[in-house]
Design an enzyme around this catalytic site. Sequence first.
Site, PDB file in Angstrom:
ATOM      1  N   SER A 134      76.528  50.779 -18.262  1.00 36.10           N
ATOM      2  CA  SER A 134      78.264  51.820 -18.372  1.00 36.10           C
ATOM      3  C   SER A 134      77.632  50.775 -19.947  1.00 36.10           C
ATOM      4  O   SER A 134      76.653  49.586 -20.393  1.00 36.10           O
ATOM      5  CB  SER A 134      78.875  50.366 -18.161  1.00 36.10           C
ATOM      6  OG  SER A 134      79.083  50.619 -16.336  1.00 36.10           O
ATOM      7  N   HIS A 163      78.750  55.940 -16.103  1.00 36.35           N
ATOM      8  CA  HIS A 163      76.975  56.132 -15.413  1.00 36.35           C
ATOM      9  C   HIS A 163      77.474  57.853 -15.844  1.00 36.35           C
ATOM     10  O   HIS A 163      77.978  58.632 -14.446  1.00 36.35           O
ATOM     11  CB  HIS A 163      76.708  55.807 -14.070  1.00 36.35           C
ATOM     12  CG  HIS A 163      77.144  54.487 -14.063  1.00 36.35           C
ATOM     13  ND1 HIS A 163      75.576  53.877 -13.924  1.00 36.35           N
ATOM     14  CD2 HIS A 163      77.481  53.145 -13.948  1.00 36.35           C
ATOM     15  CE1 HIS A 163      75.764  52.660 -14.696  1.00 36.35           C
ATOM     16  NE2 HIS A 163      77.207  51.917 -13.729  1.00 36.35           N
ATOM     17  N   HIS A 216      74.271  52.241  -7.422  1.00 34.69           N
ATOM     18  CA  HIS A 216      74.437  51.019  -6.773  1.00 34.69           C
ATOM     19  C   HIS A 216      73.904  51.052  -5.955  1.00 34.69           C
ATOM     20  O   HIS A 216      74.619  51.449  -4.507  1.00 34.69           O
ATOM     21  CB  HIS A 216      75.746  49.989  -6.825  1.00 34.69           C
ATOM     22  CG  HIS A 216      76.167  50.042  -8.652  1.00 34.69           C
ATOM     23  ND1 HIS A 216      76.037  51.458  -9.838  1.00 34.69           N
ATOM     24  CD2 HIS A 216      75.166  49.602  -9.738  1.00 34.69           C
ATOM     25  CE1 HIS A 216      76.367  51.632 -11.026  1.00 34.69           C
ATOM     26  NE2 HIS A 216      75.917  50.430 -10.859  1.00 34.69           N
ATOM     27  N   TYR A 265      76.038  48.105  -3.877  1.00 36.54           N
ATOM     28  CA  TYR A 265      77.443  48.608  -3.344  1.00 36.54           C
ATOM     29  C   TYR A 265      78.219  49.532  -2.605  1.00 36.54           C
ATOM     30  O   TYR A 265      79.040  50.039  -2.646  1.00 36.54           O
ATOM     31  CB  TYR A 265      78.414  47.191  -4.795  1.00 36.54           C
ATOM     32  CG  TYR A 265      78.685  48.182  -5.774  1.00 36.54           C
ATOM     33  CD1 TYR A 265      79.212  49.144  -5.550  1.00 36.54           C
ATOM     34  CD2 TYR A 265      77.594  47.387  -6.861  1.00 36.54           C
ATOM     35  CE1 TYR A 265      79.368  49.653  -7.245  1.00 36.54           C
ATOM     36  CE2 TYR A 265      78.022  48.327  -8.024  1.00 36.54           C
ATOM     37  CZ  TYR A 265      78.984  49.201  -8.142  1.00 36.54           C
ATOM     38  OH  TYR A 265      78.832  49.867  -9.506  1.00 36.54           O
ATOM     39  N   GLU A 266      77.121  50.699  -3.380  1.00 35.21           N
ATOM     40  CA  GLU A 266      78.049  52.375  -2.961  1.00 35.21           C
ATOM     41  C   GLU A 266      77.215  51.893  -1.472  1.00 35.21           C
ATOM     42  O   GLU A 266      78.001  53.330  -0.913  1.00 35.21           O
ATOM     43  CB  GLU A 266      77.598  52.896  -4.033  1.00 35.21           C
ATOM     44  CG  GLU A 266      77.894  52.799  -4.831  1.00 35.21           C
ATOM     45  CD  GLU A 266      76.861  53.983  -6.279  1.00 35.21           C
ATOM     46  OE1 GLU A 266      77.797  55.036  -6.561  1.00 35.21           O
ATOM     47  OE2 GLU A 266      76.744  53.466  -7.098  1.00 35.21           O
ATOM     48  N   ALA A 294      75.831  46.343 -17.471  1.00 36.22           N
ATOM     49  CA  ALA A 294      76.332  45.434 -18.605  1.00 36.22           C
ATOM     50  C   ALA A 294      76.896  44.118 -17.807  1.00 36.22           C
ATOM     51  O   ALA A 294      76.035  43.657 -16.632  1.00 36.22           O
ATOM     52  CB  ALA A 294      77.571  45.826 -18.010  1.00 36.22           C
ATOM     53  N   MET A 329      75.228  43.414 -11.164  1.00 39.34           N
ATOM     54  CA  MET A 329      75.180  43.923  -9.749  1.00 39.34           C
ATOM     55  C   MET A 329      73.837  45.679  -9.764  1.00 39.34           C
ATOM     56  O   MET A 329      74.642  46.025  -8.147  1.00 39.34           O
ATOM     57  CB  MET A 329      76.134  44.759  -9.272  1.00 39.34           C
ATOM     58  CG  MET A 329      77.464  43.232  -9.632  1.00 39.34           C
ATOM     59  SD  MET A 329      78.966  44.563  -9.275  1.00 39.34           S
ATOM     60  CE  MET A 329      80.154  42.789  -9.462  1.00 39.34           C
ATOM     61  N   SER A 330      73.124  45.396 -11.184  1.00 41.18           N
ATOM     62  CA  SER A 330      72.503  45.662 -10.956  1.00 41.18           C
ATOM     63  C   SER A 330      70.741  45.416 -11.136  1.00 41.18           C
ATOM     64  O   SER A 330      70.516  44.382 -10.983  1.00 41.18           O
ATOM     65  CB  SER A 330      72.175  47.260 -11.658  1.00 41.18           C
ATOM     66  OG  SER A 330      72.673  46.807 -12.786  1.00 41.18           O
ATOM     67  N   ASN A 348      82.196  40.817 -20.698  1.00 35.64           N
ATOM     68  CA  ASN A 348      82.966  39.465 -19.748  1.00 35.64           C
ATOM     69  C   ASN A 348      83.095  38.306 -19.888  1.00 35.64           C
ATOM     70  O   ASN A 348      81.600  38.063 -19.742  1.00 35.64           O
ATOM     71  CB  ASN A 348      84.268  40.140 -19.059  1.00 35.64           C
ATOM     72  CG  ASN A 348      82.441  40.576 -17.921  1.00 35.64           C
ATOM     73  OD1 ASN A 348      81.841  41.491 -17.913  1.00 35.64           O
ATOM     74  ND2 ASN A 348      82.853  39.355 -16.925  1.00 35.64           N
ATOM     75  N   HIS A 388      87.003  46.380 -13.604  1.00 31.56           N
ATOM     76  CA  HIS A 388      85.531  47.187 -13.875  1.00 31.56           C
ATOM     77  C   HIS A 388      86.446  47.835 -15.769  1.00 31.56           C
ATOM     78  O   HIS A 388      85.551  48.384 -17.004  1.00 31.56           O
ATOM     79  CB  HIS A 388      85.766  48.549 -12.687  1.00 31.56           C
ATOM     80  CG  HIS A 388      84.407  49.305 -13.641  1.00 31.56           C
ATOM     81  ND1 HIS A 388      83.464  48.502 -13.578  1.00 31.56           N
ATOM     82  CD2 HIS A 388      84.442  50.450 -13.475  1.00 31.56           C
ATOM     83  CE1 HIS A 388      82.351  49.882 -14.011  1.00 31.56           C
ATOM     84  NE2 HIS A 388      83.015  51.108 -13.862  1.00 31.56           N
TER      85      HIS A 388
HETATM   86  N1  HPA Z   1      79.774  40.039 -12.249  1.00 31.98           N
HETATM   87  C1  HPA Z   1      79.473  40.985 -12.249  1.00 31.98           C
HETATM   88  N2  HPA Z   1      78.850  41.651 -12.582  1.00 31.98           N
HETATM   89  C2  HPA Z   1      79.096  42.282 -13.910  1.00 31.98           C
HETATM   90  C3  HPA Z   1      79.839  41.385 -14.601  1.00 31.98           C
HETATM   91  C4  HPA Z   1      80.636  40.112 -13.259  1.00 31.98           C
HETATM   92  O1  HPA Z   1      80.700  39.570 -13.949  1.00 31.98           O
HETATM   93  N3  HPA Z   1      80.295  42.363 -15.781  1.00 31.98           N
HETATM   94  C5  HPA Z   1      79.474  42.997 -15.490  1.00 31.98           C
HETATM   95  N4  HPA Z   1      79.124  43.528 -14.308  1.00 31.98           N
END
Ligand code: HPA
Length: 282
Positions: free
Chosen positions: A38, A69, A91, A93-94, A121, A218-219, A242, A254
Amino acid sequence: MRELKMGYRSREVLPEEAAGFITSKTKLKPALGIILGSGFQPVLERCTYVLKLSYNSVPGFEKPQVAGHKDLVAIGYLDKTPVIILGGRIHYYEGYPMSTITFPVRVLAELGVKTLLLTSAAGAINRMFKPGDFMCIRDHINFMGTNPLIGPVRLKQKRFLDLSKLYELKYIKMLKSAAKKSNAYINEGVYIAVSGPTYETPAEVRAFSILGADAVGMSIVPEAITAKQCGLEVVGLSCITNFASGFNKTPISHAEVLEVAEKYGNKSALLIEHFVRMYANR
Ligand code: HPA
């Protein structure tokens, strides 16, 4: 059981079959592959394309569905350097098996890619990091609860893989120089990968900090491990979007991750372009 049987295949397609499909369409053979997370998509605007494909058109590839994406597999030139860019990723989680998530990496290896730049990200765990910073990945902690190499081993590939030097030092240095040239603030750190799709609890973030993690995402990790098994050099770059859970009173969303990632998209693209130039002249 299904995943075990499928192993390194995706939808019963072998990596060399998908690679054969792509090479039937172009003779260009980039040594550098880039997977965009992202916020990194603006780099696509800086490319001169030789070939553009949608994910669905490549055998064994699943189309990225998550906002941020892009459904694009592209071969072309970035600053005169041949590159192959995957505009997005799927991902864990999908709900896909790891073999499907990592399939594109195996295809890149079959296509002759030697170095893979993985981008994403990530949330800041390290208190010195802030949104808009970049982090070159020095090392990772796999907290996804599985490993992408579970399953059959391909001929000539290793069952047990040493990961002590997964992220190449020479490219960490290169990312830092590229960031300097792009006026981007870059840190070096440890990426902890979680399965998601939930963001973390504050207690998890405190625990991850004690474990030595600087940023959470998460990747990256499944692709990095698979790339190493395929003999590729691995480079990892995150855009901090973040503060991780517990830093702020405001919830993480998100939408916020995407907004920040997009805000720094041009900087991300510039950083990658400088990296590619240095890679070509290395
Ligand atoms: N946690 C997990 N995955 C992420 C985050 C987060 O704070 N920010 C961007 N991807």
